[in-house]
Design a protein around this motif. Structure first.
Motif, short mmCIF file in Angstrom:
data_model
loop_
_atom_site.label_atom_id
_atom_site.label_comp_id
_atom_site.label_asym_id
_atom_site.label_seq_id
_atom_site.Cartn_x
_atom_site.Cartn_y
_atom_site.Cartn_z
N PRO A 1 4.63 14.75 1.04
CA PRO A 1 5.91 14.76 1.79
C PRO A 1 5.95 16.36 2.32
N ALA A 2 5.07 17.21 1.63
CA ALA A 2 4.97 18.73 2.43
C ALA A 2 4.24 18.78 3.41
N LYS A 3 3.02 17.94 3.57
CA LYS A 3 2.38 17.82 5.17
C LYS A 3 3.18 17.22 5.96
N VAL A 4 3.83 16.25 5.80
CA VAL A 4 4.57 15.62 6.68
C VAL A 4 5.73 16.36 7.43
N ILE A 5 6.25 17.05 6.44
CA ILE A 5 7.69 17.96 6.81
C ILE A 5 6.94 19.16 7.76
N ASN A 6 5.84 19.73 7.37
CA ASN A 6 5.54 20.88 7.98
C ASN A 6 4.80 20.52 9.31
N ALA A 7 4.20 19.15 9.41
CA ALA A 7 3.57 18.50 10.75
C ALA A 7 4.61 18.07 11.57
N ALA B 1 11.79 8.07 -1.91
CA ALA B 1 12.36 7.03 -2.15
C ALA B 1 11.57 5.49 -2.07
N GLU B 2 11.58 4.53 -2.44
CA GLU B 2 10.90 3.38 -2.21
C GLU B 2 11.87 2.17 -2.08
N HIS B 3 12.17 1.58 -0.91
CA HIS B 3 12.80 0.29 -0.90
C HIS B 3 11.79 -0.86 -0.24
N ASP B 4 11.70 -1.83 -0.94
CA ASP B 4 11.12 -3.31 -0.52
C ASP B 4 9.72 -2.72 -0.13
N GLY B 5 9.00 -1.88 -1.08
CA GLY B 5 7.54 -1.73 -0.98
C GLY B 5 7.25 -0.39 0.21
N ARG B 6 8.29 -0.01 0.74
CA ARG B 6 8.03 1.12 1.83
C ARG B 6 8.71 2.35 1.20
N LEU B 7 7.85 3.55 1.47
CA LEU B 7 8.03 4.69 0.92
C LEU B 7 8.96 5.31 2.14
N TYR B 8 9.95 6.18 1.61
CA TYR B 8 10.77 6.91 2.65
C TYR B 8 10.50 8.47 2.09
N TYR B 9 10.33 9.56 2.75
CA TYR B 9 10.37 10.85 2.50
C TYR B 9 11.57 11.61 3.17
N GLN B 10 12.53 12.08 2.11
CA GLN B 10 13.72 12.54 2.45
C GLN B 10 13.63 14.14 2.21
N PHE B 11 14.30 14.81 3.03
CA PHE B 11 14.19 16.36 3.12
C PHE B 11 15.60 16.75 3.62
N GLU B 12 15.94 18.06 2.97
CA GLU B 12 17.14 18.67 3.31
C GLU B 12 16.72 20.12 3.80
N ASN C 1 -1.50 -0.46 10.86
CA ASN C 1 -0.18 -0.85 9.78
C ASN C 1 0.04 0.53 8.98
N VAL C 2 0.36 1.57 9.67
CA VAL C 2 0.27 2.96 8.94
C VAL C 2 1.52 2.74 7.76
N LYS C 3 1.06 3.33 6.70
CA LYS C 3 2.25 3.84 5.70
C LYS C 3 2.25 5.28 5.59
N ILE C 4 3.43 5.79 5.15
CA ILE C 4 3.66 7.17 5.46
C ILE C 4 2.73 7.82 4.50
N GLU C 5 2.53 7.41 3.38
CA GLU C 5 1.70 7.94 2.27
C GLU C 5 0.24 8.13 3.22
N ASN C 6 -0.26 7.15 3.92
CA ASN C 6 -1.59 7.44 4.66
C ASN C 6 -1.49 8.72 5.57
N ILE C 7 -0.39 9.15 5.94
CA ILE C 7 -0.36 10.16 6.94
C ILE C 7 -0.38 11.32 5.89
N GLY C 8 0.17 11.44 4.74
CA GLY C 8 0.07 12.62 3.97
C GLY C 8 1.18 12.76 2.97
#
Length: 263
Positions: free
Chosen positions: A180-186, A206-217, A171-178
Motif C-alpha cells: 500500500p505504501a509503495k502504491v500510494i507514493n507512486a 480490503a478483499e472482495h471476491d479474491g481481489r485486494l483493494y488498497y484504501q487511503f484517506e 493479469n496484474v494484481k495490486i499486490e504484484n505492483i507493491g
C-alpha cells in the motif's frame, strides 16, 4: 437540385468534443428553394425519404447494439461507442444507485490494449456523470467523472501498468505492483497532482471476491482513494469534497469510496 434539398433537410446534432451520444432523429418539413413546400409524392421527396429511411435504419441497428449483455457473460466486450453511456441503476430503498461501466463504452487508452474490465460503485441518487476533459488532472487516463453539487465529486483513473513496470504481465494484481505504501507514493500524485508524503492519514487493505483493494484517506486535500488492479491496468477511484462537504457528508463519501469494485 437533390444535393441542395438534402443540405436543407438533413441535420445532425452537435457533439461534445469528448463525449458523443446518440439522439433520435425527428421529422422536419423542408422548404423548397425559391419558396413553397414540396409535394409529399414528388420524386425528390421520395428520393429524400428513401435516404432518410436508410439513415434511420442504420440508427436503429446502432441503437440495438447498445443493449447490455447479460451479467453471466465471461467475455468482456468492447464496442466502438464512445463517450458517456448510461450505466446507473434505479435508486434502492435508501436512495442509492449503482453505476456499472457499460461493456459498450469505448476507452482503450492505447492501440493494442485489451478492453477495460468493467467496474462498479454506488452513489446517492443526486450524483450524476459529468463530462471529462483531457485538460483535467489525470489527462486522458480519466475514464469517468461523477459529481453532486451538494456532496462532492469523484473520478476513475484507469492507467496502463506498463507505464510503471514492464514485467507484470496481463493479469496484474495490486499486490504484484507493491505494498500500500509503495502504491500510494507512486500513484497518489496521479490523483492529487502533488507528492503525497505526509498527507496519508490512514490506509487499509480490503478483499472482495479474491481481489485486494488498497484504501487511503489523504488530507490535505480531502480525498479518499481506492486502488486495485485487473488485466493490465491500475484502477484509481477517488472521492473528494470541499471542507464543508467533507464535514457534512463524510459518511456518504466514505461509503462511495469503499463501494468501488472491478467486476
Amino acid at each position: 437540385m437533390e444535393t441542395t434539398l438534402l443540405r436543407f433537410c438533413v441535420s445532425f446534432s452537435g457533439h461534445h468534443p469528448h463525449h458523443k451520444k446518440i439522439s433520435a432523429h425527428h421529422r422536419v418539413n423542408c422548404e423548397i428553394p425559391g419558396g413553397g413546400y414540396e409535394d409529399e409524392w414528388s420524386p425528390n421527396v421520395l428520393s429524400r425519404r428513401s435516404l432518410l429511411a436508410t439513415v434511420s435504419g442504420l440508427s436503429l441497428v446502432s441503437s440495438t447494439s447498445l443493449a447490455f449483455p447479460g451479467e453471466g457473460l465471461a467475455v468482456v466486450k468492447q464496442g466502438l461507442l464512445a463517450g458517456r453511456v448510461p450505466g446507473l441503476s434505479e435508486p434502492d430503498d435508501e436512495g442509492w444507485r449503482t453505476y456499472r461501466r457499460p461493456d459498450e463504452k469505448s476507452g482503450g487508452h492505447g492501440v493494442g490494449w485489451s478492453p477495460i474490465i468493467p467496474y462498479a460503485f454506488s452513489v446517492p441518487q443526486d450524483w450524476n456523470e459529468v463530462p471529462v476533459s483531457i485538460a483535467d488532472l489525470g489527462g486522458t487516463e480519466i475514464d469517468l467523472r461523477f459529481a453532486s453539487p451538494k456532496e462532492g465529486r469523484l473520478s476513475v483513473i484507469v492507467a496502463p501498468v506498463l507505464r510503471f513496470a514492464d514485467n507484470l504481465g496481463d493479469n496484474v494484481k495490486i499486490e504484484n505492483i507493491g505494498t500500500p505504501a509503495k502504491v500510494i507514493n507512486a500513484f497518489g500524485p496521479e490523483v492529487i497532482g502533488e507528492n503525497v508524503e505526509g498527507k496519508v492519514l490512514s490506509s487499509n487493505v480490503a478483499e472482495h471476491d479474491g481481489r485486494l483493494y488498497y484504501q487511503f484517506e489523504l488530507e490535505p486535500p480531502h480525498v479518499l482513494i481506492t486502488a486495485t488492479a485487473a488485466g493490465n491496468r491500475l484502477y484509481l477511484f477517488s472521492v473528494t469534497g470541499n471542507g464543508l462537504q467533507w464535514k457534512r457528508y463524510y459518511k456518504d463519501l466514505k461509503k462511495i469510496a469503499t463501494s468501488f469494485r472491478v467486476v
